[in-house]
Design an enzyme around this catalytic site. Structure first.
Site, PDB file in Angstrom:
ATOM      1  CB  CYS A 105      28.233 -28.339  43.629  1.00 43.97           C
ATOM      2  SG  CYS A 105      29.638 -27.880  42.585  1.00 43.97           S
ATOM      3  CB  ILE A 106      28.933 -23.534  43.435  1.00 43.81           C
ATOM      4  CG1 ILE A 106      29.300 -22.065  43.741  1.00 43.81           C
ATOM      5  CG2 ILE A 106      27.955 -23.608  42.272  1.00 43.81           C
ATOM      6  CD1 ILE A 106      30.389 -21.885  44.773  1.00 43.81           C
TER       7      ILE A 106
END
Length: 222
Positions: free
Chosen positions: A136-137
């Site tokens: 994800c991030i």
């Protein structure tokens, strides 16, 4: 012999902590593959608390370790207790907590810093040549961990990718169901909910990431 994997959580909830689906999928896949898992989180205050029903900030404070314990069912330790020598691999699920609590990327972008205990442990895995999975991030932190030239992905978000490239990373676009591997650094990344439209899509890439991270732990087995 089963491998030992450290998982760093960043709270509980996509908007101010660890993304719960990503965290649970990660823990489920590790268990299905027979890995021994220990969750960790920094014993610090969250950047802020978000009402996940309305998206609005709430006038209260919460502790990252205490909130992460919700996901880990209480089986979690202060990140300061983590020792790279006790583990074969490290995985960090996403959620805004990775950009708000494990770092200040959400506020500072390319000029961000990583929370000192998170950075110290991740750097120890990198220096030891042990595999790391970021999703994800959380791959936004890769350049701070590995230095310039590290290859990774957050999917295809232009603004985030540009910030990562400014930090020295080499961003590669990636489908939600796939992974990007920096073979020299044993770093595996996948977009997860940076692209996923549902939990099954998120799982498709996360399962590949977990499987590959575990495969990499066996490379030096006799």
């Amino acid at each position: 012999m089963s491998k030992k994997v450290a998982v760093i959580l960043s709270g509980s909830g996509v908007y101010d902590g660890a993304e719960i689906h990503e965290s649970v999928i990660t823990l489920l896949r590790l268990d299905q593959r027979g890995a021994q898992v220990q969750c960790f989180a920094p014993n610090i205050a969250q950047l802020h608390v978000i009402n996940h029903l309305t998206g609005e900030e709430m006038p209260e404070t919460r502790n990252v370790l205490v909130e992460s314990a919700r996901i880990a069912r209480g089986n979690i330790k202060d990140l300061r207790e983590a020792d790279v020598e006790d583990f074969d691999a490290l995985i960090v699920p996403g959620g805004f907590g990775a950009a708000k609590n494990l770092s200040n990327f959400a506020v500072e972008g390319a000029g961000c810093t990583v929370q000192p205990e998170v950075l110290a442990l991740a750097e120890a895995f990198a220096e030891a040549g042990k595999p790391v999975g970021l999703m994800c991030i959380s791959p936004a932190l890769a350049a701070k961990i590995y230095g310039p030239g590290v290859t990774c992905t957050i999917g295809n978000d232009t603004d985030t990718a540009t910030a990562m490239n400014k930090m020295g990373a080499t961003h590669e676009d990636c489908a939600v169901s796939d992974i990007i591997e920096d073979k020299a650094r044993k770093l595996v990344t996948t977009p997860a909910y940076m692209l996923a439209q549902n939990i099954s899509e998120a799982a498709s890439g996360i399962n590949k990431l977990v499987d590959r991270v575990l495969e990499l732990t066996h490379e030096n087995d006799a």
